[in-house]
Design a protein around this motif. Sequence first.
Motif, PDB file in Angstrom:
ATOM      1  N   GLY A  72      14.627  -3.441 -26.080  1.00  0.00           N
ATOM      2  CA  GLY A  72      13.940  -3.813 -24.859  1.00  0.00           C
ATOM      3  C   GLY A  72      12.831  -2.827 -24.535  1.00  0.00           C
ATOM      4  O   GLY A  72      12.744  -1.744 -25.114  1.00  0.00           O
ATOM      5  N   ILE A  73      11.980  -3.227 -23.601  1.00  0.00           N
ATOM      6  CA  ILE A  73      10.910  -2.348 -23.137  1.00  0.00           C
ATOM      7  C   ILE A  73      11.479  -1.328 -22.168  1.00  0.00           C
ATOM      8  O   ILE A  73      11.269  -0.124 -22.298  1.00  0.00           O
ATOM      9  N   CYS A  74      12.197  -1.822 -21.180  1.00  0.00           N
ATOM     10  CA  CYS A  74      12.860  -0.943 -20.217  1.00  0.00           C
ATOM     11  C   CYS A  74      14.017  -1.706 -19.595  1.00  0.00           C
ATOM     12  O   CYS A  74      14.207  -2.893 -19.871  1.00  0.00           O
ATOM     13  N   VAL A  75      14.786  -1.032 -18.771  1.00  0.00           N
ATOM     14  CA  VAL A  75      15.947  -1.633 -18.114  1.00  0.00           C
ATOM     15  C   VAL A  75      15.699  -1.663 -16.616  1.00  0.00           C
ATOM     16  O   VAL A  75      15.263  -0.664 -16.030  1.00  0.00           O
ATOM     17  N   THR A  76      15.948  -2.814 -15.996  1.00  0.00           N
ATOM     18  CA  THR A  76      15.751  -2.925 -14.558  1.00  0.00           C
ATOM     19  C   THR A  76      16.850  -2.192 -13.811  1.00  0.00           C
ATOM     20  O   THR A  76      17.850  -1.763 -14.400  1.00  0.00           O
ATOM     21  N   LEU A  77      16.674  -2.075 -12.505  1.00  0.00           N
ATOM     22  CA  LEU A  77      17.662  -1.387 -11.678  1.00  0.00           C
ATOM     23  C   LEU A  77      19.033  -2.059 -11.766  1.00  0.00           C
ATOM     24  O   LEU A  77      20.067  -1.405 -11.662  1.00  0.00           O
ATOM     25  N   LYS A  78      19.045  -3.373 -12.006  1.00  0.00           N
ATOM     26  CA  LYS A  78      20.298  -4.118 -12.103  1.00  0.00           C
ATOM     27  C   LYS A  78      20.861  -4.132 -13.528  1.00  0.00           C
ATOM     28  O   LYS A  78      21.853  -4.809 -13.790  1.00  0.00           O
ATOM     29  N   GLY A  79      20.206  -3.414 -14.434  1.00  0.00           N
ATOM     30  CA  GLY A  79      20.719  -3.313 -15.790  1.00  0.00           C
ATOM     31  C   GLY A  79      20.231  -4.383 -16.741  1.00  0.00           C
ATOM     32  O   GLY A  79      20.708  -4.463 -17.879  1.00  0.00           O
ATOM     33  N   ARG A  80      19.274  -5.204 -16.320  1.00  0.00           N
ATOM     34  CA  ARG A  80      18.755  -6.237 -17.203  1.00  0.00           C
ATOM     35  C   ARG A  80      17.693  -5.641 -18.129  1.00  0.00           C
ATOM     36  O   ARG A  80      16.818  -4.906 -17.684  1.00  0.00           O
ATOM     37  N   ILE A  81      17.797  -5.963 -19.403  1.00  0.00           N
ATOM     38  CA  ILE A  81      16.835  -5.455 -20.385  1.00  0.00           C
ATOM     39  C   ILE A  81      15.588  -6.328 -20.361  1.00  0.00           C
ATOM     40  O   ILE A  81      15.673  -7.551 -20.514  1.00  0.00           O
ATOM     41  N   VAL A  82      14.447  -5.710 -20.167  1.00  0.00           N
ATOM     42  CA  VAL A  82      13.169  -6.431 -20.182  1.00  0.00           C
ATOM     43  C   VAL A  82      12.629  -6.405 -21.606  1.00  0.00           C
ATOM     44  O   VAL A  82      12.434  -5.333 -22.184  1.00  0.00           O
ATOM     45  N   LYS A  83      12.402  -7.583 -22.187  1.00  0.00           N
ATOM     46  CA  LYS A  83      11.864  -7.650 -23.543  1.00  0.00           C
ATOM     47  C   LYS A  83      11.120  -8.975 -23.734  1.00  0.00           C
ATOM     48  O   LYS A  83      11.327  -9.920 -22.969  1.00  0.00           O
ATOM     49  N   PRO A  84      10.246  -9.044 -24.728  1.00  0.00           N
ATOM     50  CA  PRO A  84       9.506 -10.284 -24.976  1.00  0.00           C
ATOM     51  C   PRO A  84      10.452 -11.420 -25.323  1.00  0.00           C
ATOM     52  O   PRO A  84      11.402 -11.232 -26.084  1.00  0.00           O
ATOM     53  N   LYS A  85      10.166 -12.608 -24.789  1.00  0.00           N
ATOM     54  CA  LYS A  85      11.013 -13.769 -25.048  1.00  0.00           C
ATOM     55  C   LYS A  85      10.325 -14.795 -25.942  1.00  0.00           C
ATOM     56  O   LYS A  85      10.955 -15.761 -26.367  1.00  0.00           O
ATOM     57  N   THR A  86       9.036 -14.615 -26.181  1.00  0.00           N
ATOM     58  CA  THR A  86       8.303 -15.536 -27.050  1.00  0.00           C
ATOM     59  C   THR A  86       7.433 -14.717 -28.004  1.00  0.00           C
ATOM     60  O   THR A  86       7.202 -13.523 -27.784  1.00  0.00           O
ATOM     61  N   LEU A  87       6.941 -15.377 -29.049  1.00  0.00           N
ATOM     62  CA  LEU A  87       6.089 -14.692 -30.010  1.00  0.00           C
ATOM     63  C   LEU A  87       4.778 -14.270 -29.360  1.00  0.00           C
ATOM     64  O   LEU A  87       4.228 -13.211 -29.680  1.00  0.00           O
ATOM     65  N   GLY A  88       4.278 -15.088 -28.428  1.00  0.00           N
ATOM     66  CA  GLY A  88       3.068 -14.728 -27.699  1.00  0.00           C
ATOM     67  C   GLY A  88       3.274 -13.473 -26.865  1.00  0.00           C
ATOM     68  O   GLY A  88       2.396 -12.597 -26.813  1.00  0.00           O
ATOM     69  N   GLN A  89       4.432 -13.367 -26.230  1.00  0.00           N
ATOM     70  CA  GLN A  89       4.748 -12.180 -25.445  1.00  0.00           C
ATOM     71  C   GLN A  89       4.901 -10.955 -26.346  1.00  0.00           C
ATOM     72  O   GLN A  89       4.463  -9.859 -25.981  1.00  0.00           O
ATOM     73  N   LYS A  90       5.508 -11.141 -27.511  1.00  0.00           N
ATOM     74  CA  LYS A  90       5.670 -10.001 -28.433  1.00  0.00           C
ATOM     75  C   LYS A  90       4.316  -9.486 -28.908  1.00  0.00           C
ATOM     76  O   LYS A  90       4.077  -8.263 -28.963  1.00  0.00           O
ATOM     77  N   LYS A  91       3.420 -10.411 -29.238  1.00  0.00           N
ATOM     78  CA  LYS A  91       2.077 -10.016 -29.675  1.00  0.00           C
ATOM     79  C   LYS A  91       1.376  -9.231 -28.568  1.00  0.00           C
ATOM     80  O   LYS A  91       0.685  -8.240 -28.832  1.00  0.00           O
ATOM     81  N   TYR A  92       1.544  -9.675 -27.337  1.00  0.00           N
ATOM     82  CA  TYR A  92       0.946  -9.017 -26.165  1.00  0.00           C
ATOM     83  C   TYR A  92       1.496  -7.608 -25.995  1.00  0.00           C
ATOM     84  O   TYR A  92       0.745  -6.637 -25.829  1.00  0.00           O
ATOM     85  N   VAL A  93       2.814  -7.466 -26.056  1.00  0.00           N
ATOM     86  CA  VAL A  93       3.460  -6.157 -25.906  1.00  0.00           C
ATOM     87  C   VAL A  93       3.045  -5.218 -27.035  1.00  0.00           C
ATOM     88  O   VAL A  93       2.769  -4.029 -26.805  1.00  0.00           O
ATOM     89  N   ASP A  94       2.984  -5.737 -28.264  1.00  0.00           N
ATOM     90  CA  ASP A  94       2.544  -4.912 -29.388  1.00  0.00           C
ATOM     91  C   ASP A  94       1.104  -4.441 -29.192  1.00  0.00           C
ATOM     92  O   ASP A  94       0.766  -3.296 -29.521  1.00  0.00           O
ATOM     93  N   ALA A  95       0.264  -5.324 -28.662  1.00  0.00           N
ATOM     94  CA  ALA A  95      -1.135  -4.954 -28.415  1.00  0.00           C
ATOM     95  C   ALA A  95      -1.223  -3.858 -27.361  1.00  0.00           C
ATOM     96  O   ALA A  95      -1.998  -2.900 -27.504  1.00  0.00           O
ATOM     97  N   ILE A  96      -0.420  -3.967 -26.301  1.00  0.00           N
ATOM     98  CA  ILE A  96      -0.417  -2.930 -25.258  1.00  0.00           C
ATOM     99  C   ILE A  96       0.004  -1.594 -25.850  1.00  0.00           C
ATOM    100  O   ILE A  96      -0.533  -0.537 -25.497  1.00  0.00           O
ATOM    101  N   ARG A  97       0.954  -1.643 -26.756  1.00  0.00           N
ATOM    102  CA  ARG A  97       1.442  -0.408 -27.388  1.00  0.00           C
ATOM    103  C   ARG A  97       0.368   0.222 -28.272  1.00  0.00           C
ATOM    104  O   ARG A  97       0.231   1.441 -28.324  1.00  0.00           O
ATOM    105  N   ASP A  98      -0.422  -0.620 -28.957  1.00  0.00           N
ATOM    106  CA  ASP A  98      -1.327  -0.122 -29.993  1.00  0.00           C
ATOM    107  C   ASP A  98      -2.774   0.057 -29.561  1.00  0.00           C
ATOM    108  O   ASP A  98      -3.510   0.826 -30.181  1.00  0.00           O
TER     109      ASP A  98
END
Length: 324
Positions: A99-125
């Motif tokens: 996951g990217i991070c964990v919310t206060l309630k313990g939910r893991i935030v992570k990409p749920k689609t390939l488009g979201q993954k590409k977006y997160v990877d771009a932010i990282r790079d």
Amino acid sequence: MSERIISADGIEHLLNLFGSYDENIEALQREYDVTVVNRDGGIRITGSEENVARAARAAETLLSMSKKGERINEQNMRYVFSLVGEGLEGEVMKLSDDGICVTLKGRIVKPKTLGQKKYVDAIRDKTIVLGVGPAGTGKTYLAVAMAVKAFRAHEVSKIILTRPAVEAGEKLGFLPGDLQNKVDPYLRPLYDALFEMLGPETFARQQERGCIEVAPLAYMRGRTLDDSFIILDEAQNTTPEQMKMFLTRLGFGSKIVITGDVTQIDLPEAKRSGLIEAMKVLKNIEDISINRFTEKDVVRHKLVQDIIRAYEKYYERGSGHKNG
């Protein structure tokens, strides 16, 4: 008549696949016109050869998602169905277990689609990333999650969230309170995302220290933003002049994420959108990534996807007018 048996590799994954009151399996049967029954810790799919093959690919993909800890629901079933239709279901395995991070309630935030993954990877790079697409695709939420992750890892010393208060206009003078109180309603979605990931107390403490800033775009003028993770939300409502002003605030050690939906422009008809212009001007610059989301990346209610698709068809027929 064709038949295929698929093992679930665990009762918990089988239960996840079937869903409450078998709602997931019923959706699978409707989508591919097959019959699915529980058999020896797995499922048996029967129907025409072609339909069974497609249903099996969907079921195997959903089970692989379950093994990664995903809860099978209507949204990710619709997404898998669309991938199977394009022969891309194997791409789901590229979605990270981490996951990217964990919310206060313990939910893991992570990409749920390939488009979201590409977006997160771009932010990282990349240093500057534009995330453009319809409502419900996680553009702002994932950007805030990446900002929180970078802040916690001490990669940046400050998070700055901003958006244009276009809707306010001359009405600001009629709202109660000082200027910050007047613009806060337009910044509410940014506050909500930060509250969910940091909690109100941590947010308030970091804001008092100057480590988190949530402010209207006008506050950015004349500043150089070093060592910061900066998010410009609702960027479709910037003018070209405002967008250029914002982009040139970039300082050393900083990262910028710009999000917007070019179908929801609130600028007066005579004004051009700074986001639309920026997508054209910046498209060939190294270290800048432009990510476009589609209705397939929507992670809200199914109707949101249907509404987006209906509007796109409406505009394609030339029946309506779209700003930009």
